[in-house]
Design an enzyme around this catalytic site. Structure first.
Site, PDB file in Angstrom:
ATOM      1  N   SER A  94       0.720  -1.137  -0.019  1.00 63.21           N
ATOM      2  CA  SER A  94       0.047   0.034   0.058  1.00 63.21           C
ATOM      3  C   SER A  94       0.875   1.368  -0.035  1.00 63.21           C
ATOM      4  CB  SER A  94      -0.865  -0.019   1.142  1.00 63.21           C
ATOM      5  OG  SER A  94      -1.817   0.992   1.008  1.00 63.21           O
ATOM      6  N   ASP A 216     -10.445  -4.525  -5.305  1.00 65.42           N
ATOM      7  CA  ASP A 216      -9.558  -3.930  -4.190  1.00 65.42           C
ATOM      8  C   ASP A 216     -10.435  -2.554  -3.960  1.00 65.42           C
ATOM      9  OD1 ASP A 216      -7.904  -2.455  -2.323  1.00 65.42           O
ATOM     10  OD2 ASP A 216      -6.138  -3.271  -3.406  1.00 65.42           O
ATOM     11  N   HIS A 244      -7.412  -5.588   0.189  1.00 64.77           N
ATOM     12  CA  HIS A 244      -6.288  -4.667  -0.210  1.00 64.77           C
ATOM     13  C   HIS A 244      -5.104  -5.091   0.276  1.00 64.77           C
ATOM     14  CE1 HIS A 244      -4.236  -1.091  -1.133  1.00 64.77           C
ATOM     15  NE2 HIS A 244      -4.105  -0.814   0.225  1.00 64.77           N
TER      16      HIS A 244
END
Length: 272
Positions: A94, A216, A244
């Site tokens: 991320s 996602d 995610h």
């Protein structure tokens, strides 16, 4: 300052290259536990917590320094210089994917390759760019987080994790969010969701694996496709997974993609 204490660093394994595993917002290094041990049998692995997260030294948190992703990237540069042996590969989940990108641009000699898990260079839609959120969505998200961080965590963590068949993972992510100091989390969320690193992408010349999930909420497939067009030496792999955090909800598929990418870089690792 002692880097080991500052970032709660754990080094395991030995091999021809060093893999640095960096967690995302609201998480800590424990989120890599489904994948990292197998890599420690073939490579040197470095786990660490971003300052303000996990068991990092909270006294090292400086709201000015960490008011942008560049502050975290500076820490990654220090960690890479201190702990790498042989070629280094940065595995960032991320927001840490962009932190790794910025660290690379600060010192291109440090990392031979990057693995970006669920990355996004910009979360906000703008013109032809689709980041997944309108600016008003992000502003509303941040306002809710500011006013009721624990409530926001309880509502958002299951949506972020996805993995409807593994509800225990959503509980774990909720608990991780709730363990984070609320004031630090609020600032990190603002820094994360308002970041825009699109202009930096063409400058990153290292081989890069973009690992996206097919469904996602935070980083839609269109974002991965944009990254693949903008990063000069990138490979996009979309795995069939909801959520995610594929390193937790689909570690086998994630490892397969990473192994294929590392092998393409001539890095097979040595079984120990």
């Amino acid at each position: 300052m002692d880097l080991q204490k500052k970032h709660n660093v754990h080094v395991q394994g030995d091999g021809p290259a060093t893999l640095f595993f960096a967690h995302g917002f609201g998480c800590d290094q424990n989120m890599w536990r489904f994948m990292q041990p197998a890599y420690a049998r073939r490579f040197r692995t470095v786990l660490f917590d971003l300052v303000g997260s996990g068991n990092s030294d909270l006294s090292a948190y400086d709201p000015v320094k960490y008011g942008s992703l560049h502050g975290y990237a500076g820490d990654v540069v220090e960690l890479a210089r201190a702990y790498r042996q042989g070629p280094a590969i940065f595995v960032g989940h991320s927001v840490s994917a962009m932190i790794g990108l910025l660290a690379h641009l600060k010192d291109p000699s440090l990392f031979a390759a990057h693995v970006m898990v669920g990355p996004s260079p910009c979360y906000i839609n703008e013109g032809d760019y689709f980041g997944g959120f309108e600016r008003s969505d992000i502003e509303s998200l941040l306002e809710t987080l500011e006013s009721n961080y624990l409530g926001w965590s309880s509502n958002m963590a299951p949506a972020i994790m996805g993995a409807p068949g593994q509800p225990e993972l959503a509980v774990e992510l909720t608990n991780s969010f709730c363990r984070t100091d609320p004031e630090i989390a609020k600032q990190f969320a603002r820094v994360t969701f308002l970041s825009d690193n699109r202009a930096d992408l063409p400058r990153m010349d290292a081989p890069t694996l973009i690992l996206q999930c097919s469904d996602d909420l935070i980083a839609p497939v269109a974002v991965g496709e944009y990254l693949a067009r903008q990063l000069p030496r990138s490979t996009l792999v979309v795995i069939d997974n909801q959520g995610h955090c594929p390193h937790m909800s689909a570690p086998g598929a994630s490892s397969d993609a990473i192994d294929t990418f590392l092998a393409a870089q001539g890095l097979h690792g040595s079984m120990t």
